[in-house]
Design a protein around this motif. Structure first.
Motif, PDB file in Angstrom:
ATOM      1  N   TYR A 215     -17.090  33.003  24.883  1.00 13.94           N
ATOM      2  CA  TYR A 215     -17.792  32.987  23.929  1.00 13.94           C
ATOM      3  C   TYR A 215     -18.978  32.035  23.813  1.00 13.94           C
ATOM      4  O   TYR A 215     -20.168  32.215  23.522  1.00 13.94           O
ATOM      5  N   SER A 225     -30.683  27.242  21.497  1.00 13.01           N
ATOM      6  CA  SER A 225     -30.778  26.089  20.239  1.00 13.01           C
ATOM      7  C   SER A 225     -29.565  26.623  19.487  1.00 13.01           C
ATOM      8  O   SER A 225     -29.018  25.608  18.684  1.00 13.01           O
ATOM      9  N   ALA A 226     -28.803  27.577  19.100  1.00 17.05           N
ATOM     10  CA  ALA A 226     -27.944  27.887  18.105  1.00 17.05           C
ATOM     11  C   ALA A 226     -26.721  27.345  18.730  1.00 17.05           C
ATOM     12  O   ALA A 226     -25.990  26.768  18.123  1.00 17.05           O
ATOM     13  N   GLU A 228     -26.557  24.766  20.780  1.00 16.20           N
ATOM     14  CA  GLU A 228     -26.359  23.394  20.491  1.00 16.20           C
ATOM     15  C   GLU A 228     -26.158  22.800  19.029  1.00 16.20           C
ATOM     16  O   GLU A 228     -25.361  22.106  18.826  1.00 16.20           O
ATOM     17  N   TYR A 229     -26.657  23.692  18.166  1.00 16.02           N
ATOM     18  CA  TYR A 229     -26.689  23.409  16.860  1.00 16.02           C
ATOM     19  C   TYR A 229     -24.916  23.590  16.460  1.00 16.02           C
ATOM     20  O   TYR A 229     -24.581  23.018  15.634  1.00 16.02           O
ATOM     21  N   ALA A 230     -24.275  24.572  17.177  1.00 15.40           N
ATOM     22  CA  ALA A 230     -23.054  24.869  16.683  1.00 15.40           C
ATOM     23  C   ALA A 230     -22.076  23.803  17.562  1.00 15.40           C
ATOM     24  O   ALA A 230     -20.895  23.974  17.541  1.00 15.40           O
ATOM     25  N   GLY A 231     -22.821  22.881  18.084  1.00 13.96           N
ATOM     26  CA  GLY A 231     -21.671  21.832  18.869  1.00 13.96           C
ATOM     27  C   GLY A 231     -21.294  22.310  20.253  1.00 13.96           C
ATOM     28  O   GLY A 231     -20.242  21.786  20.860  1.00 13.96           O
TER      29      GLY A 231
ATOM     30  N   LEU B 260     -29.286  16.868  16.851  1.00 10.62           N
ATOM     31  CA  LEU B 260     -30.175  17.689  17.750  1.00 10.62           C
ATOM     32  C   LEU B 260     -31.083  17.130  18.483  1.00 10.62           C
ATOM     33  O   LEU B 260     -31.897  17.568  19.372  1.00 10.62           O
ATOM     34  N   THR B 280     -23.336  17.262  18.552  1.00  9.44           N
ATOM     35  CA  THR B 280     -23.422  17.937  17.303  1.00  9.44           C
ATOM     36  C   THR B 280     -21.865  18.513  16.800  1.00  9.44           C
ATOM     37  O   THR B 280     -21.402  18.446  15.785  1.00  9.44           O
ATOM     38  N   GLY B 281     -21.128  18.640  18.208  1.00  6.67           N
ATOM     39  CA  GLY B 281     -19.662  19.173  17.898  1.00  6.67           C
ATOM     40  C   GLY B 281     -18.933  18.286  17.159  1.00  6.67           C
ATOM     41  O   GLY B 281     -18.256  18.315  16.019  1.00  6.67           O
ATOM     42  N   ARG B 284     -19.741  18.043  13.535  1.00  2.00           N
ATOM     43  CA  ARG B 284     -19.188  19.048  12.821  1.00  2.00           C
ATOM     44  C   ARG B 284     -17.713  18.465  12.453  1.00  2.00           C
ATOM     45  O   ARG B 284     -17.232  18.922  11.560  1.00  2.00           O
ATOM     46  N   HIS B 290     -24.159  22.350   8.353  1.00  2.00           N
ATOM     47  CA  HIS B 290     -25.797  22.214   8.579  1.00  2.00           C
ATOM     48  C   HIS B 290     -26.373  23.626   8.372  1.00  2.00           C
ATOM     49  O   HIS B 290     -25.969  24.627   9.098  1.00  2.00           O
ATOM     50  N   ARG B 298     -32.034  28.623  15.196  1.00  2.00           N
ATOM     51  CA  ARG B 298     -30.900  27.750  15.219  1.00  2.00           C
ATOM     52  C   ARG B 298     -29.851  28.127  14.528  1.00  2.00           C
ATOM     53  O   ARG B 298     -28.596  28.162  15.238  1.00  2.00           O
ATOM     54  N   LEU B 312     -19.326  30.813  14.364  1.00  4.44           N
ATOM     55  CA  LEU B 312     -20.442  29.899  15.326  1.00  4.44           C
ATOM     56  C   LEU B 312     -20.240  28.579  14.849  1.00  4.44           C
ATOM     57  O   LEU B 312     -20.455  28.280  13.670  1.00  4.44           O
ATOM     58  N   GLY B 313     -19.750  27.373  15.658  1.00  3.61           N
ATOM     59  CA  GLY B 313     -19.604  26.084  15.265  1.00  3.61           C
ATOM     60  C   GLY B 313     -18.316  25.761  14.885  1.00  3.61           C
ATOM     61  O   GLY B 313     -17.914  24.927  14.881  1.00  3.61           O
TER      62      GLY B 313
END
Lengths: 341, 467, 326
Positions: A215, A225-226, A228-231, B260, B280-281, B284, B290, B298, B312-313
């Motif tokens: 995933y 970008s997303a 990276e945004y999501a960690g 970021l 970022t991880g 979180r 965010h 993003r 996601l995240g």
């Protein structure tokens, strides 16, 4: 109905592309002064007409499944792995050396071991471009192409320097019987490798559909970008995907050594790594798509032989049809337009 | 509207133009028929000059070559006629957003458009630029042009239009004359029920510091400072707003806090832990949520289905032995979708099929469902309709009630004024003002870089909420 | 043996009834247009067609893995009286396929496959070595030629130290000694079949030592030998096919391997019903090896023709290993 159509949209476009390619191919055959019916009959007959021909088609399909999958896996993380060829040579070489030098091991240990060593060697060859991309941003297309040259020539060098069999041919000695994959049908050279290939398809399919790592790799490919945004550490994911990709490409070499050649020979590949790109494109980077695309290309290759031998139509026309298939798949907008009208 | 302009083809129905039915199946046909569209996202080529952009596709030729002198003259002529001033030889990348929009308008006028379609034209403009645009629109109208103005901002509709047609879920709800209606009525038409345009702001239970930004600076490519010595403290149950004209460092601030972007100097502390250099991880994990300003770039993976976007995240919490737990995910996603009213056919729909409002509700639902300590909400209502805005505001306030700390970066002054406990104004990367109460005009001037002293304080204007 | 006999009977019968012989040939992976083995073999097929009125089909595999497929397709059709494999890397494939189709006759050139239905045609390499060695010894004393120096030294460069190459070198040295005029032969190995740069380097070092005629028996590495001779203007000798076009002023002659003639010989054996699954060693006598005229002077040519006759008559003994050279 529309929903079903939508679900199989990719497959439908690919099929349309194949049909169109054969149509244009027919025109070319006719213009070259050959009989279209005779040509396509010979082609089909050569690919599927007898049990033996069928086995040859599948034999040709196996390496394409692996190299096609390898390209598709790279694509999943947004990377274009053109290095399948070099990764395959590394895999073939590592497998041959393992099988020869650990020949005293029983087959049930030696076969998996030789396969895994081949995979790891390919993986190492995939790791480097991935690492360079992550660390320095070096474009993977450039680095993987370079790694192809290095891989093919380095294995050739090592072979000549340390592992060459006595005699004029640049090849290793034969690998022991215990390391050879058993044939499904005698003399067919179609071996258990086909099961290994299908097994790998299933694993990769599950990997991308159901695992976290799969995933995350895909997320990087779809929208970095997303991710990276999501960690998600996108650099790490790119390196991972190149390693998995290289592993699978390495298996292409391993299965050729263990199932077909029974030794490592320099320049053994007619470009399976590159045909893998076409296979991945036609298969829309989906594991099962790659499977069917590889069968098509394997069939064209095998049927092309019969066409050349008995219908006297040059093999080049086969290559043209292969190219047309890719052209039409890669130009889906064109196809969509043609279908609409 | 894309239908009208020929970008999509209608399944059925007809378009009548000047009383005659006509088929518009591609943009060039639309242009031929005198239609012109000004898109929300400009369709300009950055490396070309304004004149080149305007004439592209319809270049005046002389001996087979482009006659630049004639082109420049024509552009000047049109721009004088409608007072649309642009620098004719400047590259697009060097001009302001407002000027870019004028180029877009000139482009359609150059193509002799009689009917001009504006798609959310004010989304990218400062209040001052909005006023200029409205002046232009009035002049175009006086010049005999027809204007279709697509917006979800009630205030603008009331200010500029003669007639309003309300669409909801792809259906016409009704057409009214502007002087016959008011924002409240329009809002009801848009949402289908009474809408509270005024949010009830209950005081939260302000507690300990949750997020501290200390002396944060960020250097750009050419060593220029994009952010200068920024200090922000947000406490439990508090909403701190950042106001500013877009492009004054909001995006950079957002990205620095989210992890970021690497900060040049300064510190970011979340819940007493220094997270300045954390990924970022890790942020979180420590409780940062965010809502990104650019949801498509993003916040979402458009080609993924809803479920994959919702995890996601937080994919780690749905993983067992490396495998994603499908049942857990589906159950959780159902809850989020239901609670945040994301309208979709199934969880397996891809997100690019959702409307902007539903996409945003999905992002917000995802970010607010992870029980965060701190919520970084950047432009949370950008490009969504009033119904969704109301819903989003309600949820942000709900978070405050639950003692979350919230940083609200927004270009919507009403939003800031009605939600934030404290507003910081950012101008050219610097916090230029920090207060609990402002008037709209005050904010507007501060955002434009004017220092406002107590004496100069302007009279409170009527904001539309108070109608 | 009985099997072979029956096969032969059937074959003879077949030839008598249809009076037409069908031959298939599978080329090496380089394909046609390689200016080497494949092209020469194709010439042989054309010659055979002219001389014996045969019909032929051919295949150009693009990969080593395809050899088996082509061989099997040809054999499976049961249409051919002989299937010829060109190139030594077909040995693996031919071994398997000849076992699988025991009634089919095969031939392989320049390699040995030990099956009763495979005729292997190899060459008495030392014989061509002798011819070019002898020619070199006669040439290097013609000091009025600008390309010839005072030293009585000639050289040979082998691709790799393997028996086949050593037989060439041994022949070369014997040929030089046979001229009996005080000329010395030196030799070395590239260690690689496709390294022209190294081949050139070795050649230049021989030239420094006084060698003014160098034979490259080294596959593609031999191109370096010819390049060096062109650059410093001395003589080189090519191998296998006529390489004179590479440097017309410097390639003295070539140690020819007449694949075309060999293909014809193999086909003729089948037509005459003399096919046998054994190793055939061909040489000067069969015109399977030889030299090319190129820029050789008349007197040298006539000398060469004399020794050629002697070789055919078996009057000259040429050892196949360097150790045996006196």
């Amino acid at each position: 109905m529309i929903k079903i159509l939508k679900k199989y949209e990719d497959a439908i476009y690919s099929l349309a592309a194949i049909l169109l390619a054969f149509l244009v191919g027919a025109v070319l055959i006719q213009l070259s002064g050959f009989s279209v019916i005779k040509a396509y009959t010979a082609l089909f007959d050569g690919a599927f007409g007898s049990v033996f021909n069928l086995t040859q088609t599948f034999m040709n399909t196996i390496p394409l499944i692996f190299t096609g999958l390898a390209v598709a896996i790279g694509f999943k993380s947004g990377l274009f792995n053109i290095g399948g060829e070099g990764q395959m040579y590394l895999g073939a070489f590592a497998t041959a050396i393992t099988a020869i030098y650990l020949g005293f091991l029983p087959g049930y240990i030696l076969i998996p071991l030789a396969l895994i060593m081949g995979g790891f060697a390919g993986s190492a060859w995939g790791f480097l471009p991935g690492y360079l991309k992550a660390k320095t941003g070096a474009h993977e297309v450039v680095t993987t192409i370079m790694m192809n040259y290095i891989g093919i020539l380095a294995t050739s060098y090592l072979l000549l320097k340390y592992f060459k069999e006595e005699g004029p041919i640049p090849q290793t000695v034969l690998i022991p019987e215990s390391a050879r994959l058993p044939e499904l049908i005698e003399y067919s050279r179609l071996t258990w490798a086909i099961f290994i290939a299908v097994f790998v398809i299933i694993i990769i399919d599950i990997f991308f559909k159901h695992t976290k790592l799969g995933y995350e790799i895909q997320t990087v490919g779809e929208n970095r970008s997303a991710a990276e945004y999501a960690g998600i550490n996108s650099n790490k994911m790119m390196v991972f995907s190149m390693m998995i990709s290289g592993f699978v490409a390495g298996l292409a070499g391993s299965t050729i050594v263990m199932g077909v050649l029974h030794r490592f020979i320099t320049n053994f590949s007619p470009g399976y790594g590159f045909t893998g790109i076409a296979v991945a494109v036609l298969g829309k980077n989906k594991p099962w798509g790659v499977f069917f695309a590889a069968i098509l290309f394997g069939a064209l290759q095998t049927g092309g032989i019969t066409m050349q031998l008995f219908a006297k139509i040059p093999m080049d026309l086969m290559v043209v049809i292969q190219g047309l298939v890719i052209l039409f798949v890669a130009a889906p907008i064109l196809i969509k337009k043609l279908l609409r009208k | 509207m894309n239908n009208l302009f020929g970008l999509y083809n209608p399944e059925e129905g007809e378009i009548f133009l000047r009383g005659k039915p006509c088929k518009i199946d591609n943009p060039s046909k639309a242009i031929k028929l005198g239609l012109g569209m000004i898109h929300q996202h400009f369709m300009l080529i950055d490396r070309l000059t304004t004149t080149e952009n305007i004439i592209v596709g319809e270049e005046p030729l002389k001996n087979g070559l482009i006659d630049m002198r004639k082109a420049r003259e024509q552009v000047k002529q049109i721009s004088n006629k409608y007072h649309l001033t642009v620098k004719t030889d400047e590259r697009i990348e060097n001009i302001s957003v407002g000027e870019q929009q004028r180029v877009e308008i000139l482009k359609v006028l150059y193509r002799k458009a009689e009917i001009l379609i504006f798609d959310e034209p004010t989304a990218v403009l400062t209040p001052q630029e909005v006023n200029n645009l409205f002046t232009t629109l009035r002049e175009l109208k006086a010049g005999g042009k027809t204007i279709i103005f697509i917006t979800h901002k009630l205030e603008e509709t009331m200010k500029i239009s003669d007639r309003v047609t309300v669409l909801r879920k792809g259906k016409v709800i009704g057409t009214v004359n502007t002087y016959d209606t008011n924002p409240k009525k329009l809002a009801r038409m848009m949402v289908g029920r009474e809408v509270l345009l005024n949010v009830n702001k209950e005081k939260g239970n302000v507690g300990d510091n949750v997020l501290e930004v200390k002396n944060l600076s960020l250097a750009g490519k050419h060593k220029n400072l994009l952010l200068k010595n920024i200090d922000i403290t947000i406490r439990k149950g508090e909403i701190v707003g950042i106001a500013g004209v877009s492009g004054n460092g909001q995006l950079e601030l957002e990205e620095c806090i989210a992890g970021l972007r690497k900060v040049t100097s300064g510190k970011i502390i979340l819940d007493d832990v220094d997270i300045t250099h954390a990924s970022t991880g890790i942020r979180r994990k420590r409780g940062l949520s965010h809502i990104p300003s650019d949801r498509l770039k993003r916040g979402l993976v458009p080609s993924y289905d809803l479920a994959k976007n919702i995890i996601l995240g937080s994919q780690n919490s749905f993983t067992k032995n490396g495998f994603l737990q499908k049942n857990d995910i589906n159950e959780y996603c159902k809850k989020v979708v239901e609670k945040f009213d994301v309208r979709c056919q199934s969880l397996n729909d891809t997100v690019d099929n959702l409307s902007g409002g539903n996409q945003q509700k999905l992002v917000i639902g995802r970010e607010l469902s992870t029980d965060p300590k701190f919520i970084l909400a950047a432009q949370p209502t950008r490009g969504v309709d009033v119904g969704a805005i109301e819903f989003i505001h309600k949820n942000i306030l709900e978070m405050r009630k639950q003692n979350k700390a919230i940083l609200l970066i927004s270009a919507e002054l009403e939003e800031l004024l009605s939600l934030a406990d404290k507003i910081l104004v950012i101008y050219e990367g610097e916090i230029v003002s920090k207060k609990n109460n402002y008037t709209k005009e005050e904010l507007g001037l501060l955002m434009a870089g004017k220092k406002v002293s107590a004496e100069e304080k302007l009279e409170t204007g009527n904001s539309i909420q108070n109608d | 043996m009985k099997k072979v006999f029956v096969t032969m009977l059937i074959l003879v019968f077949a030839v008598c009834v249809f009076a037409e012989t069908n031959v298939a040939i599978v080329f090496a992976t380089g394909g046609l247009g390689d200016k080497s083995f494949n092209d020469a073999a194709m010439e042989g097929m054309k010659m055979a067609k002219k001389q014996y009125a045969i019909e032929y089909d051919f295949a150009e595999p693009s990969a080593i893995t395809e050899y088996e497929t082509y061989l099997a397709q040809f054999a499976n059709s049961e249409k051919y009286d002989l299937i010829i494999s060109i190139g030594f890397d077909q040995a693996d494939a031919l071994t398997k396929i000849s076992e699988r189709f025991p009634k089919q006759n095969f031939a392989i050139i320049d390699m040995v496959v030990m099956n009763p239905n495979v005729a292997s045609y190899v060459f008495k390499e030392q014989e061509r070595g002798f011819m070019v060695g002898y020619a070199s010894a006669l040439m290097t004393v013609k000091t009025d030629d600008v390309r010839i120096n005072e030293d009585k030294i000639v050289g040979v460069i082998g691709g790799m130290k393997i028996p086949l190459i050593d037989a060439n070198i041994a022949g070369f040295m014997t040929g030089v000694n046979y001229a009996d005029n005080g000329v010395k032969a030196i030799h070395s190995y590239v260690g690689h079949w496709a390294d022209p740069a190294k081949g050139k380097e070795l050649t230049l070092s021989m030239y420094e030592q006084g060698a003014d005629i160098v034979w490259g028996a080294a596959g593609r590495s031999g191109l370096g030998v010819i390049n060096a001779s062109k650059e410093k203007n001395f003589y080189s000798i090519g191998a296998d096919s006529d390489q004179g076009y590479l440097a017309p002023e410097n390639v003295l002659t070539n140690g020819m391997k007449r694949v075309d003639n060999t293909v014809c010989i193999a086909i003729k054996d089948v037509i005459d019903g003399k096919f046998e699954g054994k190793i055939y060693s061909l040489g000067i006598k069969e015109d399977a090896l030889g030299y090319s005229v190129n820029i050789l002077p008349e007197d040298v040519i006539s000398e060469l023709e004399i020794v050629k006759k002697k070789i055919i008559a078996g009057e000259i003994e040429i050892p196949a290993t360097i150790e045996e050279v006196k």
